[in-house]
Design a protein around this motif. Structure first.
Motif, PDB file in Angstrom:
ATOM      1  N   GLU A  11       0.710  -1.307  -0.054  1.00  0.00           N
ATOM      2  CA  GLU A  11      -0.042   0.056  -0.198  1.00  0.00           C
ATOM      3  C   GLU A  11       1.036   1.363   0.035  1.00  0.00           C
ATOM      4  O   GLU A  11       0.703   2.410  -0.601  1.00  0.00           O
ATOM      5  N   ALA A  12       1.988   1.257   0.633  1.00  0.00           N
ATOM      6  CA  ALA A  12       2.841   2.532   0.702  1.00  0.00           C
ATOM      7  C   ALA A  12       3.492   2.728  -0.417  1.00  0.00           C
ATOM      8  O   ALA A  12       4.039   3.956  -0.528  1.00  0.00           O
ATOM      9  N   HIS A  13       3.483   1.864  -1.343  1.00  0.00           N
ATOM     10  CA  HIS A  13       4.144   2.297  -2.712  1.00  0.00           C
ATOM     11  C   HIS A  13       3.081   2.543  -3.680  1.00  0.00           C
ATOM     12  O   HIS A  13       3.653   2.223  -4.922  1.00  0.00           O
ATOM     13  N   ILE A  14       1.873   2.479  -3.546  1.00  0.00           N
ATOM     14  CA  ILE A  14       1.134   3.080  -4.600  1.00  0.00           C
ATOM     15  C   ILE A  14       0.708   4.598  -4.297  1.00  0.00           C
ATOM     16  O   ILE A  14       0.388   4.813  -3.255  1.00  0.00           O
ATOM     17  N   ARG A  15       0.990   5.087  -5.485  1.00  0.00           N
ATOM     18  CA  ARG A  15       0.842   6.416  -5.254  1.00  0.00           C
ATOM     19  C   ARG A  15      -0.602   7.092  -5.999  1.00  0.00           C
ATOM     20  O   ARG A  15      -0.797   6.691  -7.117  1.00  0.00           O
ATOM     21  N   THR A  24       3.689   2.645 -10.430  1.00  0.00           N
ATOM     22  CA  THR A  24       5.197   2.250 -10.757  1.00  0.00           C
ATOM     23  C   THR A  24       6.002   2.496  -9.488  1.00  0.00           C
ATOM     24  O   THR A  24       7.113   1.765  -9.759  1.00  0.00           O
ATOM     25  N   PRO A  25       5.776   3.277  -8.437  1.00  0.00           N
ATOM     26  CA  PRO A  25       6.639   3.086  -7.246  1.00  0.00           C
ATOM     27  C   PRO A  25       6.771   1.623  -6.806  1.00  0.00           C
ATOM     28  O   PRO A  25       7.764   1.043  -6.304  1.00  0.00           O
ATOM     29  N   LYS A  79      11.318  -5.304  -2.919  1.00  0.00           N
ATOM     30  CA  LYS A  79      10.459  -6.051  -1.998  1.00  0.00           C
ATOM     31  C   LYS A  79       9.030  -6.118  -2.254  1.00  0.00           C
ATOM     32  O   LYS A  79       8.158  -6.777  -2.038  1.00  0.00           O
ATOM     33  N   ALA A  80       8.574  -4.898  -2.292  1.00  0.00           N
ATOM     34  CA  ALA A  80       7.277  -4.439  -2.479  1.00  0.00           C
ATOM     35  C   ALA A  80       6.351  -5.073  -3.630  1.00  0.00           C
ATOM     36  O   ALA A  80       5.260  -5.731  -3.752  1.00  0.00           O
TER      37      ALA A  80
END
Ligand code: AMP
Length: 184
Positions: free
Chosen positions: A18-22, A38-39, A45-46
């Protein structure tokens, strides 16, 4: 199996995913909050965690083909297919696939669109998992389910990274085992 969002027991770190969806406001047009993955793709790892989580409920379920929906469903669907020991089938917008196709039209906000697969891609009687990044209105997913069934496949599930719950896409998929990692 009925429509079901229960995330199976897994060691996958959903918070990391979740932390890597912008969130990108007003893209591609005003009023749309675009979920930019894209992040996530660029975080080793994500990304690995997301593939693991998308595939997890379908391990040992005899999946023969993974159908990925253009275009981000290709990025997630191909490693999921590798994980499950399945083949990969791209479901593309009309006119992109070179050989004989079957197509399914679906409604957009304005007008219609068509999703296509190669006519010989799904072995009749095979077990098929559909993969995409975002479930929004559910129109694309519904069309993909119809296509797979018309080709003689059994849809064992629809695995999606993120569901935009306000758009009620899951209501178009009452007859599909829906697996979503995140619901926003
Ligand atoms: P739908 O047919 O409405 O469920 O739309 C699904 C397709 O549109 C998916 O392939 C998504 O990649 C894309 N999509 C729709 N809404 C969004 C959004 N807010 N952010 C990112 N992608 C979206």
């Amino acid at each position: 199996m009925p429509n079901d969002t229960v995330i199976p027991e897994t060691t996958v770190d959903i918070a990391l995913i979740e932390a890597h969806i912008r969130d990108v406001p007003d893209f591609p047009r005003e009023g749309i909050l675009f979920k930019d993955i894209t992040p996530l793709l660029n975080h080793r790892k994500a990304f690995a965690a997301s593939i693991d989580a998308l595939a997890a409920p379908y391990r040992g379920m005899g999946v023969d083909h993974v159908v990925g929906l253009e275009a981000r469903g290709f990025i997630f669907g191909t490693p999921v297919a590798m994980e499950l020991g399945a083949g990969f089938v791209p479901a593309r917008k009309a006119g992109k696939l070179p050989s004989e196709t079957i197509g399914q039209a679906y409604d957009l906000e304005y007008g219609t669109a068509t999703v296509e697969i190669h006519a010989d891609a799904i072995t009749p009687g095979s077990r098929v998992l559909i993969v995409d990044d975002v479930l929004a209105t559910g129109g694309t997913g519904r069309a993909a389910v119809e296509l797979v069934r018309r080709a003689g496949g059994t849809v064992v599930g629809f695995s999606v990274l993120m569901e935009l719950s306000a758009l009620q896409g899951r209501e178009k998929l009452p007859d599909v085992e829906l697996h979503t990692l995140l619901s926003v």
